[in-house]
Design a protein around this motif. Structure first.
Motif, mmCIF file in Angstrom:
data_model
loop_
_atom_site.group_PDB
_atom_site.id
_atom_site.type_symbol
_atom_site.label_atom_id
_atom_site.label_comp_id
_atom_site.label_asym_id
_atom_site.label_seq_id
_atom_site.Cartn_x
_atom_site.Cartn_y
_atom_site.Cartn_z
ATOM 1 N N ALA A 181 0.877 -1.170 0.000
ATOM 2 C CA ALA A 181 0.000 0.000 0.000
ATOM 3 C C ALA A 181 0.910 1.215 0.000
ATOM 4 N N THR A 182 0.748 2.066 -0.996
ATOM 5 C CA THR A 182 1.678 3.187 -1.149
ATOM 6 C C THR A 182 1.048 4.524 -0.836
ATOM 7 N N GLY A 183 -0.184 4.532 -0.435
ATOM 8 C CA GLY A 183 -0.826 5.798 -0.119
ATOM 9 C C GLY A 183 -1.785 6.214 -1.207
ATOM 10 N N GLY A 184 -2.186 7.459 -1.145
ATOM 11 C CA GLY A 184 -3.249 7.957 -2.006
ATOM 12 C C GLY A 184 -4.532 7.991 -1.202
ATOM 13 N N GLU A 198 -9.529 4.288 -1.548
ATOM 14 C CA GLU A 198 -9.036 3.433 -2.630
ATOM 15 C C GLU A 198 -7.992 2.433 -2.132
ATOM 16 N N VAL A 199 -7.153 2.846 -1.194
ATOM 17 C CA VAL A 199 -6.142 1.945 -0.634
ATOM 18 C C VAL A 199 -6.827 0.792 0.108
ATOM 19 N N PHE A 250 -2.133 5.380 6.722
ATOM 20 C CA PHE A 250 -2.586 3.991 6.763
ATOM 21 C C PHE A 250 -1.546 3.079 6.118
ATOM 22 N N ALA A 251 -1.068 3.455 4.930
ATOM 23 C CA ALA A 251 -0.108 2.622 4.195
ATOM 24 C C ALA A 251 1.193 2.454 4.983
ATOM 25 N N ALA A 252 1.654 3.521 5.622
ATOM 26 C CA ALA A 252 2.891 3.442 6.403
ATOM 27 C C ALA A 252 2.721 2.511 7.605
#
Length: 171
Positions: free
Chosen positions: A7-10, A14-15, A144-146
């Protein structure tokens, strides 16, 4: 086999949805007796625990502060995470991935997870789309992704950790 998605963010919606579609694909692969069920289950455990923990620690509190969801919705989602984690642990504890017991426990996990994904998409993600600005959703997606990546790197899907998570949710 679905590889663990980074998961890279955004946009956080959508993630989270990308993870949800990944969970559905992993469940499909777990139903296939010809596949490497143990490997798929290990990946599913890792992403599922990381996903739920990151939602509970980062996403739900932010959506609550922004009045997109209320305390009851947070409590309900956390309860469903606990049910899913318990079903996940039950499946992980089945020694024979070709057994009827594995199929039965997989069905229980699939039911719990599918129910939660449906409710979360309707009752949490839709309000996030309409009640939270794009800027906040984008920042939250990165947060969230981090957190999800940190948990994956820490080995959150190990059976020992899943046992700890389930025990802490039951107390």
């Amino acid at each position: 086999m679905p590889k663990i998605l980074p998961a890279t963010g955004g946009d956080v919606v959508e993630v989270i949805l990308a993870d949800h579609r990944w969970f559905e694909e992993a469940l499909r692969e777990l139903r296939d007796v010809r596949g490497d069920r143990a490997a798929v289950l290990a990946d599913l455990a890792t992403v599922l625990i990381a996903h739920a923990e990151a939602e509970e620690s980062k996403v739900y509190p932010t959506l609550r502060r922004k009045d997109a969801i209320d305390a009851d919705e947070v409590e309900h989602s956390e309860h469903e995470h606990a049910e899913g984690n318990e079903a996940l642990l039950d499946l992980m504890e089945v020694a024979d991935t070709g057994s009827e017991e594995f199929s039965s426990k997989l069905h229980e996990l699939s039911e719990a997870l599918t129910h939660h994904l449906d409710e979360e998409e309707r009752d949490v993600l839709n309000p996030a789309r309409t009640d939270v600005t794009q800027d906040v959703r984008d920042k939250l997606g990165g947060t969230f992704a981090a957190e999800r990546a940190r948990l994956i790197d820490a080995g959150c899907g190990s059976i020992e950790n899943v046992r700890k998570v389930v025990a802490s949710e039951q107390s």
